[in-house]
Design a protein around this motif. Structure first.
Motif, PDB file in Angstrom:
ATOM      1  N   ILE A  84     -38.554  73.251  69.762  1.00  0.00           N
ATOM      2  CA  ILE A  84     -37.735  72.062  69.521  1.00  0.00           C
ATOM      3  C   ILE A  84     -36.456  72.590  68.889  1.00  0.00           C
ATOM      4  N   GLY A  91     -41.812  68.411  63.088  1.00  0.00           N
ATOM      5  CA  GLY A  91     -42.817  67.745  62.243  1.00  0.00           C
ATOM      6  C   GLY A  91     -43.048  66.280  62.539  1.00  0.00           C
ATOM      7  N   GLY A  93     -44.554  65.283  65.573  1.00  0.00           N
ATOM      8  CA  GLY A  93     -45.582  65.138  66.604  1.00  0.00           C
ATOM      9  C   GLY A  93     -45.137  65.566  67.999  1.00  0.00           C
ATOM     10  N   ILE A  94     -43.888  65.998  68.128  1.00  0.00           N
ATOM     11  CA  ILE A  94     -43.421  66.408  69.467  1.00  0.00           C
ATOM     12  C   ILE A  94     -44.160  67.674  69.920  1.00  0.00           C
ATOM     13  N   GLY A  95     -44.483  68.552  68.955  1.00  0.00           N
ATOM     14  CA  GLY A  95     -45.220  69.773  69.302  1.00  0.00           C
ATOM     15  C   GLY A  95     -46.546  69.439  69.970  1.00  0.00           C
ATOM     16  N   SER A  96     -47.235  68.441  69.458  1.00  0.00           N
ATOM     17  CA  SER A  96     -48.506  68.042  70.076  1.00  0.00           C
ATOM     18  C   SER A  96     -48.270  67.495  71.482  1.00  0.00           C
ATOM     19  N   ASN A 122     -45.498  81.984  61.319  1.00  0.00           N
ATOM     20  CA  ASN A 122     -44.978  80.696  61.811  1.00  0.00           C
ATOM     21  C   ASN A 122     -46.138  79.688  61.747  1.00  0.00           C
ATOM     22  N   ARG A 124     -46.521  76.532  61.160  1.00  0.00           N
ATOM     23  CA  ARG A 124     -46.462  75.266  61.887  1.00  0.00           C
ATOM     24  C   ARG A 124     -46.905  75.466  63.339  1.00  0.00           C
ATOM     25  N   ASN A 127     -50.708  76.655  63.594  1.00  0.00           N
ATOM     26  CA  ASN A 127     -51.602  75.501  63.376  1.00  0.00           C
ATOM     27  C   ASN A 127     -51.633  74.584  64.594  1.00  0.00           C
ATOM     28  N   LYS A 131     -54.930  73.867  66.848  1.00  0.00           N
ATOM     29  CA  LYS A 131     -55.368  72.474  67.016  1.00  0.00           C
ATOM     30  C   LYS A 131     -55.558  72.121  68.495  1.00  0.00           C
TER      31      LYS A 131
END
Ligand code: COA
Length: 153
Positions: A84, A91, A93-96, A122, A124, A127, A131
């Motif tokens: 991003i 942070g 929710g775009i990563g998900s 890294n 973030r 994780n 996940k």
């Protein structure tokens, strides 16, 4: 997130990504190197000829916010990459959404496995990948970098 879309990596994306990939913080997180406009233009013009590299832009409510894709595609295996670029969107929710989307796209392309390289510190990103079912495989090059992979069913 309905307002998120993966789109063609077009001229508008190219312009934004010039800023993103030359931002020192992002550059270090994605292990990139500084690029000039000319280098970027040459890279962009070769995109249609590359059959082992896919890139999509990410737009949030039509605004370009990042890019992701699959590189080093060989047989039914490919390497996920993504970022991003606009830090205001970290942070949220775009990563998900990126994970869910790339897994769907990999499945569509009949890939059986995705792997990725990420800096160990890294948190973030690590994780996020844990996940979404990526397992840590092995160290590569040095202790800073880890390789993670996920089977696509
Ligand atoms: C890594 C990146 C894609 C994550 O996307 P994001 O939208 O910021 O993260 P999300 O909001 O989807 O969070 C995903 C998960 O990451 C973890 N996470 C989020 N913020 C975190 C933080 N500050 N520290 C540690 N973990 C964090 C959480 O597990 C979170 O899951 P949750 O839903 O249980 O909270 C994004 O931050 C980014 O592009 N960063 C810059 C470039 C980069 O690092 N790219 C990856 C290179 S391998």
């Amino acid at each position: 997130m309905d307002e998120l879309q993966y789109t063609l990596f077009d001229e508008v994306m190219l312009e934004h990504s010039f800023k993103w990939v030359n931002d020192p913080e992002i550059q270090s997180l994605i292990q990139g190197v500084p690029v000039t406009r000319q280098e970027q233009r040459e890279w962009f013009e070769k995109l249609p000829t590359r059959n082992n590299f896919i890139i999509w832009g990410i737009r949030c409510k039509e605004i370009p916010v990042g890019a992701f894709g699959i590189k080093n595609i060989s047989g039914d295996v490919g390497e996920y990459w993504g970022y991003i670029g606009d830090k205001a969107y970290w942070g949220m929710g775009i990563g998900s959404w990126m994970m869910k989307t790339v897994i769907m796209l990999a499945r569509e392309k009949k890939l059986k496995k995705l792997y990725l390289k990420v800096l160990r510190n890294n948190h973030r990103a690590v994780n996020l990948y844990l996940k979404w079912g990526f397992d840590i495989k092995k160290n590569e090059f040095n202790d800073e970098l880890i390789i993670m992979e996920k089977k696509i069913q």
